[in-house]
Design an enzyme around this catalytic site. Sequence first.
Site, PDB file in Angstrom:
ATOM      1  N   GLY A 110      12.533   4.366  -3.648  1.00 18.85           N
ATOM      2  CA  GLY A 110      12.900   5.378  -4.635  1.00 18.85           C
ATOM      3  C   GLY A 110      12.632   6.766  -4.094  1.00 18.85           C
ATOM      4  O   GLY A 110      13.498   7.621  -4.102  1.00 18.85           O
ATOM      5  N   ARG A 169     -10.769   1.547  -5.137  1.00 14.53           N
ATOM      6  CA  ARG A 169     -10.783   0.150  -4.741  1.00 14.53           C
ATOM      7  C   ARG A 169      -9.426  -0.255  -4.172  1.00 14.53           C
ATOM      8  O   ARG A 169      -8.387   0.122  -4.714  1.00 14.53           O
ATOM      9  CB  ARG A 169     -11.089  -0.692  -5.976  1.00 14.53           C
ATOM     10  CG  ARG A 169     -11.145  -2.155  -5.720  1.00 14.53           C
ATOM     11  CD  ARG A 169     -11.641  -2.878  -6.973  1.00 14.53           C
ATOM     12  NE  ARG A 169     -12.027  -4.232  -6.612  1.00 14.53           N
ATOM     13  CZ  ARG A 169     -13.061  -4.865  -7.125  1.00 14.53           C
ATOM     14  NH1 ARG A 169     -13.809  -4.289  -8.041  1.00 14.53           N
ATOM     15  NH2 ARG A 169     -13.348  -6.088  -6.739  1.00 14.53           N
ATOM     16  N   ILE A 170      -9.446  -1.024  -3.118  1.00  8.15           N
ATOM     17  CA  ILE A 170      -8.204  -1.494  -2.501  1.00  8.15           C
ATOM     18  C   ILE A 170      -7.881  -2.884  -3.054  1.00  8.15           C
ATOM     19  O   ILE A 170      -8.683  -3.811  -2.956  1.00  8.15           O
ATOM     20  CB  ILE A 170      -8.339  -1.531  -0.965  1.00  8.15           C
ATOM     21  CG1 ILE A 170      -8.562  -0.110  -0.415  1.00  8.15           C
ATOM     22  CG2 ILE A 170      -7.105  -2.161  -0.316  1.00  8.15           C
ATOM     23  CD1 ILE A 170      -7.492   0.904  -0.779  1.00  8.15           C
ATOM     24  N   ASN A 205      -5.097  -4.785  -2.269  1.00  6.35           N
ATOM     25  CA  ASN A 205      -4.518  -5.666  -1.262  1.00  6.35           C
ATOM     26  C   ASN A 205      -4.523  -4.913   0.065  1.00  6.35           C
ATOM     27  O   ASN A 205      -3.839  -3.899   0.219  1.00  6.35           O
ATOM     28  CB  ASN A 205      -3.088  -6.059  -1.663  1.00  6.35           C
ATOM     29  CG  ASN A 205      -2.429  -6.993  -0.659  1.00  6.35           C
ATOM     30  OD1 ASN A 205      -2.532  -6.801   0.566  1.00  6.35           O
ATOM     31  ND2 ASN A 205      -1.746  -8.011  -1.151  1.00  6.35           N
ATOM     32  N   GLU A 260       1.288   8.689  -1.921  1.00  8.42           N
ATOM     33  CA  GLU A 260       1.563  10.106  -1.670  1.00  8.42           C
ATOM     34  C   GLU A 260       0.385  10.812  -1.009  1.00  8.42           C
ATOM     35  O   GLU A 260       0.569  11.794  -0.300  1.00  8.42           O
ATOM     36  CB  GLU A 260       1.970  10.779  -2.974  1.00  8.42           C
ATOM     37  CG  GLU A 260       3.338  10.284  -3.432  1.00  8.42           C
ATOM     38  CD  GLU A 260       3.694  10.710  -4.833  1.00  8.42           C
ATOM     39  OE1 GLU A 260       2.843  10.535  -5.726  1.00  8.42           O
ATOM     40  OE2 GLU A 260       4.806  11.204  -5.044  1.00  8.42           O
TER      41      GLU A 260
HETATM   42 MO1  MOS Z   1       7.259  10.162  -6.775  1.00  6.23          MO
HETATM   43  S1  MOS Z   1       8.169  11.612  -5.670  1.00  6.23           S
HETATM   44  O1  MOS Z   1       6.582  10.975  -8.101  1.00  6.23           O
HETATM   45  O2  MOS Z   1       8.385   8.968  -7.072  1.00  6.23           O
END
Ligand code: MOS
Length: 739
Positions: free
Chosen positions: A249, A623-624, A626, A700
């Site tokens: 996306g 926490r991870i 996976n 991000e």
């Molecule tokens: Mo993200 S750029 O908020 O899908």
Amino acid sequence: MSEVDNRLVMDQPVERNLLDRGKQGVVGKGLDRVDGPLKVTGRARYSYEEPVENVAYGIVLTSEIGHGRIAGIDAETARAAPGVIAVIVDHPLLPSDGASGTALPRTLPQIENYGQAIGILVAETLEAARSAAHLVRVEYRPEPGRFDMMAHIDELEHEPPTRLVPDQHKGDLDAALAESAIVFDATYTTPFHLPVALEPHAAIAIWTGDKVEIHSSLQLLKGSLAAISASLQLDPANVRILSPYIGGGFGGKTGVGPETVLAAIAAREIGRPVKVAVTRRQTAHLVHHRCDTRQRIRIGCTADGNILAIGHESIVTQKKDRIFIEPVSIGSFGLYAGDARRFTQSVVRLDLPQASAVRAPGEAVGMLTLETAMDELAEQLGLDPIEFRKRNEPAQNPLRGVPFSTRRLIECYDEGARRFGWDQRNPVPGETRDGEWLVGMGMAAAVRNNLLVESQARVRLTPEGRAIVETDMTDIGTGTYTILAQIAGEMLGLPLDRVEIRLGDTDFPHAAGSGGSFGAAASGSSVALACEEIIGRLAALMDATPEQLTLQDGIATARNRRKPLAELLDGKAMEALGTIQQGKNGQAFSQASYGAQFAEVAVNGVTGETRVRRLLGVFDCGRILNAKTARSQAVGGMIWGLSYALHEEAVVDTRSGAFVTRDLAEYHVAANADVPQIEAYFLDATDPYANPLGVKGIGELTVGGTGAAIANAIYNACGVRAREFPLTLDRLLQGLPPV
Ligand code: MOS
């Protein structure tokens, strides 16, 4: 059976992480994606692939001028072409562009930007539709348009009324700069970016009476349901959106594109299902982009490197009336100490398609420049860039004056420096050579605001002891199916082959969706809360408290008794909803994920070409869930960061207002050949203020800082500091030292 909703509002730290008591041992493991086999065998159906009987094929008709009016459309030749069913150019609900959560009024015959949707042509086959689309004759009355930020810089709009984040002021920046021993002041630019999902933006619309079912590739289904219903003037109860698989996306699918609304309009008009895919070359205009930016960074500090003043003032572009203003300086708000602070965003309105969220809106471009500025200033101060950052590590959020929930940035620096071999870096630029290549190292910090968006899920435990999870959460390739299966499996004590995750259907409870890196935290928490309710009921059946109950491999154990779930449930299913909601913690604490990025690059002393040799990131993002999908996100995010630093640049023809970089040959995103060895590590420590799982956003965060680490490594390699991104060879060549 009325469903119980186990709702948690985050008003306080979570004392017990919901995942800590699980005995199944699946959370955190680097498990393969549960949807992997479906994807590699082509059985995972993407929106355009849904088999539908009697379907007709639509092509979006688009404008060929950048600004002006339509004088007339002659569609008769096209209507008479073989296989054509309809050409719709005068419907009252025609959308003009993508609606990011809002339905837009019809603007025809006004053309607001190049490539704007002006109608749809529907035919029996895709080939007939594409061929006939060229026969639609549009007569335009072009008008001069505004296509260039700098050409209209005198029309700057300060403090646009609607912004994701308002301007921020603390103290007196100018006075503090005047009192600073060292003042840094530089302006950087970043270009337009396109989201470029690999899967086309596409939709299929199927009407049954007054109800419409829409298969479309969308990241945020709850908002999309509202936008589509409004655009079609329908009760949302009459709209169902299905988006079970999404081929990327990158922000571009956060809104609803015109193809989706047009497919629904056309399908209703012709009384048949209609499918529409946006072509790659149409995508540049029919899908939103990230605006270009101009950023002035000013930092004032003492001679020994204590920051007193920090200003990050940006100019961005946007179409008129659109509310999204790229929050360029959001990452700068709380990253470093300093009492005087100013963060502003001004906008130049242009006649281009709308700008909106693309891969880390704000931080992706804001960290690129702030973290380059920090490197420039560290050199001016004669300080190691890590040492300079450590001297300015704030004890609490310096803008808002509230505590950090958790912040382990220093640990990220130290762990990253150790793993990367930072002590091997020669601080003098241009001295390290490998044949005709100039080699250098750079680093940067990464930060990403952590959000909690309301999310709901339903979990059903079947009489056979299988779990079925239903939520309209999406999986954009990040691994949502897998992490939700791990959460439900961990809590209910089920191996993953006894957990079924159903996503991407607005008939299910509404989730946060995939965007802003908030998906795993929000949807994962809602699933865990539903499971918590079920655990309580299972405990009651065992005459035990939830604390006394252990669930593992489909067997319940409590108070020295042991029962398979199928026996315990005695032919009855159990069902519960879970809802997570942000509360006071959102304001009372400064919540973010953090990271330290390291890069080694080689710049060719003859051609100026940059090759990245190594990237390494250490991240503090809770926490991870996976280890494998988390690492994949980080590697992907770092590649996007590389891509911003070196390659991505959408170019507008300022005569026509058209993006000329309309395909992946002209709009270069990092390809395999551009990508070096990448290592990503996580501190894996929970944040009890974030949500009941203690997880924070990953994707991000990992974009931010990567580009600046590369820019700083380029400077260290060759001594050239370009302040216009991307750092293509033409921007480096002039300053290269003799080979
Ligand atoms: Mo993200 S750029 O908020 O899908």
